[in-house]
Design a protein around this motif. Structure first.
Motif, short mmCIF file in Angstrom:
data_model
loop_
_atom_site.label_atom_id
_atom_site.label_comp_id
_atom_site.label_asym_id
_atom_site.label_seq_id
_atom_site.Cartn_x
_atom_site.Cartn_y
_atom_site.Cartn_z
N GLY A 1 0.83 -1.20 0.00
CA GLY A 1 0.00 0.00 0.00
C GLY A 1 0.86 1.25 0.00
N ILE A 2 0.38 2.29 0.65
CA ILE A 2 1.07 3.57 0.71
C ILE A 2 1.85 3.67 2.02
N GLU A 3 3.05 4.22 1.93
CA GLU A 3 3.89 4.39 3.12
C GLU A 3 4.25 5.86 3.29
N LEU A 4 4.10 6.37 4.50
CA LEU A 4 4.53 7.72 4.84
C LEU A 4 5.84 7.62 5.59
N SER A 5 6.80 8.46 5.22
CA SER A 5 8.11 8.42 5.86
C SER A 5 8.70 9.82 5.90
N PRO A 6 9.44 10.14 6.96
CA PRO A 6 10.12 11.44 6.99
C PRO A 6 11.38 11.44 6.12
N TYR A 7 11.74 10.31 5.56
CA TYR A 7 12.96 10.19 4.76
C TYR A 7 12.62 10.14 3.29
N ASP A 8 13.31 10.96 2.51
CA ASP A 8 13.11 11.02 1.07
C ASP A 8 13.83 9.84 0.42
N PRO A 9 13.11 8.90 -0.20
CA PRO A 9 13.76 7.73 -0.80
C PRO A 9 14.73 8.10 -1.91
N GLU A 10 14.45 9.16 -2.67
CA GLU A 10 15.36 9.58 -3.74
C GLU A 10 16.66 10.12 -3.14
N PHE A 11 16.56 10.88 -2.06
CA PHE A 11 17.75 11.40 -1.40
C PHE A 11 18.59 10.26 -0.85
N GLU A 12 17.94 9.26 -0.27
CA GLU A 12 18.67 8.11 0.28
C GLU A 12 19.41 7.36 -0.82
N ALA A 13 18.79 7.21 -1.99
CA ALA A 13 19.45 6.55 -3.12
C ALA A 13 20.66 7.36 -3.58
N ASP A 14 20.51 8.70 -3.62
CA ASP A 14 21.63 9.56 -3.99
C ASP A 14 22.77 9.45 -2.97
N MET A 15 22.43 9.40 -1.69
CA MET A 15 23.45 9.29 -0.64
C MET A 15 24.18 7.95 -0.72
N GLU A 16 23.48 6.90 -1.05
CA GLU A 16 24.11 5.59 -1.19
C GLU A 16 25.13 5.62 -2.32
N LEU A 17 24.77 6.24 -3.43
CA LEU A 17 25.69 6.39 -4.55
C LEU A 17 26.91 7.22 -4.13
N ALA A 18 26.67 8.31 -3.40
CA ALA A 18 27.77 9.15 -2.92
C ALA A 18 28.70 8.36 -2.00
N ARG A 19 28.14 7.54 -1.13
CA ARG A 19 28.97 6.71 -0.23
C ARG A 19 29.86 5.76 -1.02
N GLU A 20 29.29 5.15 -2.07
CA GLU A 20 30.07 4.23 -2.90
C GLU A 20 31.22 4.96 -3.58
N ILE A 21 30.94 6.15 -4.11
CA ILE A 21 31.99 6.93 -4.79
C ILE A 21 33.06 7.35 -3.78
N MET A 22 32.65 7.81 -2.60
CA MET A 22 33.62 8.23 -1.58
C MET A 22 34.51 7.06 -1.14
N GLN A 23 33.91 5.88 -1.06
CA GLN A 23 34.69 4.70 -0.67
C GLN A 23 35.69 4.34 -1.77
N LYS A 24 35.23 4.38 -3.02
CA LYS A 24 36.06 4.00 -4.15
C LYS A 24 37.18 5.02 -4.39
N ARG A 25 36.90 6.30 -4.20
CA ARG A 25 37.85 7.38 -4.49
C ARG A 25 38.41 8.03 -3.23
N ARG A 26 38.55 7.24 -2.18
CA ARG A 26 39.02 7.75 -0.89
C ARG A 26 40.36 8.48 -1.01
N ALA A 27 41.30 7.92 -1.74
CA ALA A 27 42.64 8.53 -1.87
C ALA A 27 42.56 9.89 -2.57
N VAL A 28 41.77 9.96 -3.61
CA VAL A 28 41.62 11.22 -4.35
C VAL A 28 41.00 12.28 -3.44
N LEU A 29 39.97 11.92 -2.70
CA LEU A 29 39.32 12.88 -1.81
C LEU A 29 40.26 13.31 -0.69
#
Length: 74
Positions: free
Chosen positions: A41-69
């Motif tokens: 059904g429908i779910e109400l959440s204080p968390y934006d699912p699109e933002f969470e997906a973007d943050m997961e991608l950012a975490r992966e990039i930060m992990q992969k490019r740790r030395a560059v950062l």
């Protein structure tokens, strides 16, 4: 948990969250809730699912490019 009554608010409809539900959602007046459609059904959440997906991608990039950062931070 008791049901929520749908009320007319201007040209829209809305519900009033009981205090205990608002506390469980960790929301306060003025906060935004996001609506997601799920298989159950429908779910109400204080968390934006699109933002969470973007943050997961950012975490992966930060992990992969740790030395560059690290070099950029100097």
């Amino acid at each position: 948990m008791p049901g929520l009554k749908v009320r007319k608010i201007g040209n829209s409809v809305g519900v009033v969250l009981p205090r205990d539900v608002a506390l469980k959602l960790r929301v306060m007046p003025g906060d935004q809730l996001f609506v997601s459609e799920t298989p159950n059904g429908i779910e109400l959440s204080p968390y934006d699912p699109e933002f969470e997906a973007d943050m997961e991608l950012a975490r992966e990039i930060m992990q992969k490019r740790r030395a560059v950062l690290r070099e950029l931070a100097k």
